[in-house]
Design an enzyme around this catalytic site. Structure first.
Site, short mmCIF file in Angstrom:
data_model
loop_
_atom_site.label_atom_id
_atom_site.label_comp_id
_atom_site.label_asym_id
_atom_site.label_seq_id
_atom_site.Cartn_x
_atom_site.Cartn_y
_atom_site.Cartn_z
N HIS A 174 0.87 -1.22 0.08
CA HIS A 174 0.09 0.12 -0.02
C HIS A 174 0.91 1.23 -0.06
CE1 HIS A 174 -3.54 2.51 1.53
NE2 HIS A 174 -2.37 3.08 2.19
N GLU A 175 2.02 1.19 0.92
CA GLU A 175 2.78 2.44 0.79
C GLU A 175 3.62 2.62 -0.33
OE1 GLU A 175 2.26 4.69 3.06
OE2 GLU A 175 0.94 3.13 4.22
N HIS A 178 1.47 4.58 -2.85
CA HIS A 178 1.66 6.13 -2.74
C HIS A 178 3.13 6.73 -3.19
CE1 HIS A 178 -1.74 6.47 -0.44
NE2 HIS A 178 -1.52 5.65 0.59
N GLU A 251 -6.43 6.73 -0.92
CA GLU A 251 -6.35 5.47 -0.28
C GLU A 251 -6.86 4.20 -0.63
OE1 GLU A 251 -4.48 5.07 2.50
OE2 GLU A 251 -3.70 7.07 2.18
#
Length: 648
Positions: A174-175, A178, A251
């Site tokens: 997930h990071e 980003h 998100e």
């Protein structure tokens, strides 16, 4: 959404934020002028004037100076905050109390985390980011940085304690989303913008605290302070609404990207469920967490306005987007039952071959099909690239892996990559290292050299990327000595080959951003036609150094130019001119994100004109892609047919 579209959206979002900031400042100017008008009128009434009389006595240029004062205060506060975080991701991590996890740590939990981050970075085609441990018991994580070069990953201690490997992998994926999508740059700019708007409220609070000294003159100052407090925090309220809206949208995208990357929806979904079932949730106690709340995996701070101001979508919505059949229950998490770490990676069963994932049938994909596949996977890693990265890491000699993870030995590892295969030159280089490097490094270079000579070039490039976090642990003087030494070793034989150029590009790009500050290149060129001559030079260099005969070079060049839609005659490049390459890429870096896919496809089409890719070609593509900020997946490493290490 592909990588280039995500990057373009991030660029557009930055401009939108700039316009919103201007609108907010204009609103603050108007409100502050109205506030001054009210305070002056009220003060005049207390001394016998009417409201209109008091207002009429205000000098005509007072409104101009009030407006300029507001603009100056907000601008200066934003600029100050921007400068305070100009070091990039590590500035945020340190502000949150983060401690750098050293690459040679012996803590099993930390080693498991570093292994996951390393695998995902190699799979994504970006340098391995440093990892910081945040001393918080909650389950949370963040990514921060202006570019991939200065990005860091932060992980709460509770995340390490309570998540298993699959769940931790989902959070890290997930990071990484980003970082790849450009969200981290937007997030840092948001911090600076909101600080500038908030600063008027801080001034108002200060005026209120210092205004009780005089009964006669204190009340107007109190009113001014209260007014500025309301104006400043009113601006912050609307700024936080913008921040929340931007964060919530991205998100969902990062969750979806993590599932695509790992092919394991249960990993990230179960991590979210544990947040819901854990008493500490994802909240942080550190006061700095509020300004960085939009950067975290989960909600880092509670909001007074509930969902309206929330920086993250509600947990149930995020989980249901991943697992539509979820029953809505959260597990009960006991802090005392910490997860026992395992460093062994999990591999999806029946994983497809590293590069041809998505193809079926006995036929080999054509060079044009392979080129399109590469473009689709730039900045969009998947399970196949993750498996490929694991194989590259696993197959690398253990001694070289250990060297890559140690700041002292990593320097010897890089120096060793530059030692020539010609013994007279090699002896000169070894003598230079003995004289100019730190004591003990020359002996370590000699010790590692036999193993490096037997290691394929693809693995050496992987080891180079693995060594970046360790090299970032050097002091600034050590870095400068190391940088000068590598440059001298590269030019020791009087010329620069492809492997040396790639190594130097990677080191310069990643380490300069860390030690000297990140470089933001603003892409303003909308189409390759604007830089057609430079694009033709790049394709000509690739054709000249990827194919042997003039006929095959011309054929490859024409295929690349056709992909670009350009018609410029072929100019053969007999020698690899690294200075020309750097100048050419410097011009091409100015392309906007949506203009880059055609250029990357032309490069890949040129190299794959014969449907093969050797190590030198793969290295050249990696260096070009890294310079253009277009991370290529680890698949390319596995396509090489040669097994010898490129060297000088």
């Amino acid at each position: 959404m592909n990588f280039f579209q995500a990057q373009d959206n991030a660029r557009r979002k930055t401009w939108q934020l700039a316009m919103m900031f201007v609108a907010a400042v204009v609103a603050l100017v108007v409100l502050t002028n109205l506030l001054v008008l009210f305070v002056v009128g009220w003060a005049g009434q207390q001394t016998g004037y009417t409201f209109d009389q008091a207002v009429s006595n205000i000098p005509a240029d007072a409104w101009l100076w009030t407006s300029l004062g507001v603009v100056g205060v907000v601008g200066a506060a934003s600029a100050y905050k921007y400068l305070s975080i100009s070091a990039g991701g590590r500035a945020i991590a340190e502000a949150l109390g983060g401690q750098l996890i050293h690459q040679h740590t012996t803590d099993l939990q930390q080693k498991r985390l570093l292994n996951i981050v390393e695998e995902m970075a190699i799979a994504s085609g970006i340098p391995v980011p440093p990892v910081y441990l945040i001393p918080e018991a909650s389950i949370n994580a963040f990514a921060a940085g202006f570019t991939v070069d200065d990005a860091v990953i932060g992980i709460n201690q509770g995340t390490l304690d309570l998540l298993n490997r699959d769940e931790l992998q989902g959070v890290v994926a997930h990071e990484f989303s980003h970082i790849l999508n450009g969200d981290t740059r937007i997030n840092l700019r948001l911090i600076a913008i909101l600080h500038g708007i908030l600063f008027l409220g801080m001034i108002g609070y200060g005026l209120m605290r210092t205004s009780g000294m005089s009964r006669r003159n204190g009340m107007p100052i109190v009113l001014l302070g209260v007014g500025l407090l309301i104006v400043g925090y009113g601006g912050t309220f609307f700024g936080n609404l913008i921040k929340a809206a931007v964060s919530r949208q991205r998100e969902f995208l990062a969750d979806a990207s993590a599932v695509q990357f790992t092919r394991n929806p249960a990993g990230i979904a179960d991590a979210l469920k544990k947040i819901g079932g854990y008493s500490a949730g994802s909240f942080l106690k550190n006061e700095a967490a509020e300004q960085a709340s939009h950067m975290f995996f989960g909600a880092a701070a509670q909001k007074f306005a509930g969902n309206l101001m929330a920086t993250h979508p509600p947990l149930p919505k995020r989980i249901q987007a991943i697992q539509p059949n979820w029953d809505g229950s959260f597990p009960t998490i006991d802090r005392t039952q910490a997860f026992a770490p395992s460093t062994a990676p999990t591999t999806a069963s029946g994983a497809e071959s590293a590069f041809t994932a998505g193809f079926s049938g006995p036929a080999e994909p054509s060079s044009d099909t392979l080129s399109s596949l590469v473009i689709d996977q730039v900045g969009a890693p998947n399970q196949a690239s993750l498996d490929s990265a694991r194989r590259l890491i696993h197959d690398s000699p253990e001694a070289l892996q250990e060297a890559a993870h140690d700041p002292f030995a990593a320097r010897a590892l890089v120096y060793g990559m530059l030692i020539s295969t010609e013994e007279p030159i090699a002896q000169q280089q070894l003598q230079f290292i003995q004289q100019h490097a730190e004591a003990g490094i020359a002996a370590l270079v000699a010790q590692l050299r036999p193993t490096q000579q037997r290691t394929p070039g693809a693995q050496m490039l992987t080891l180079l990327n693995m060594s970046i976090p360790a090299l970032k642990e050097l002091s600034t003087p050590q870095y400068r000595v190391f940088s000068n030494n590598t440059a001298r070793l590269i030019t020791a034989d009087g010329h620069v080959d492809v492997f040396e150029w790639v190594l130097h590009r990677v080191l310069t790009k990643e380490l300069y951003a860390h030690f000297e500050g990140p470089q933001n290149v603003h892409g303003r060129v909308k189409h390759v036609r604007k830089v057609a001559r430079d694009a033709a030079k790049l394709v000509a260099i690739l054709a000249s150094h990827s194919h042997t005969s003039l006929d095959t070079q011309l054929q490859a060049y024409n295929a690349g130019m056709e992909a670009l839609g350009l018609d410029i005659p072929f100019a053969r490049q007999d020698t690899f001119d690294y200075q020309r390459m750097n100048k050419t890429l410097g011009a091409l870096r100015k392309l906007q994100p949506l203009a880059k896919p055609a250029l990357i496809k032309a490069c890949v089409t040129t190299v794959l004109a014969d449907a093969t890719l050797n190590e030198a070609e793969g290295a050249l593509l990696q260096g070009i892609a890294a310079t253009l900020d277009c991370p290529l997946p680890a698949h390319l490493y596995t396509l090489g047919t040669a097994t010898s290490q490129p060297s000088s």
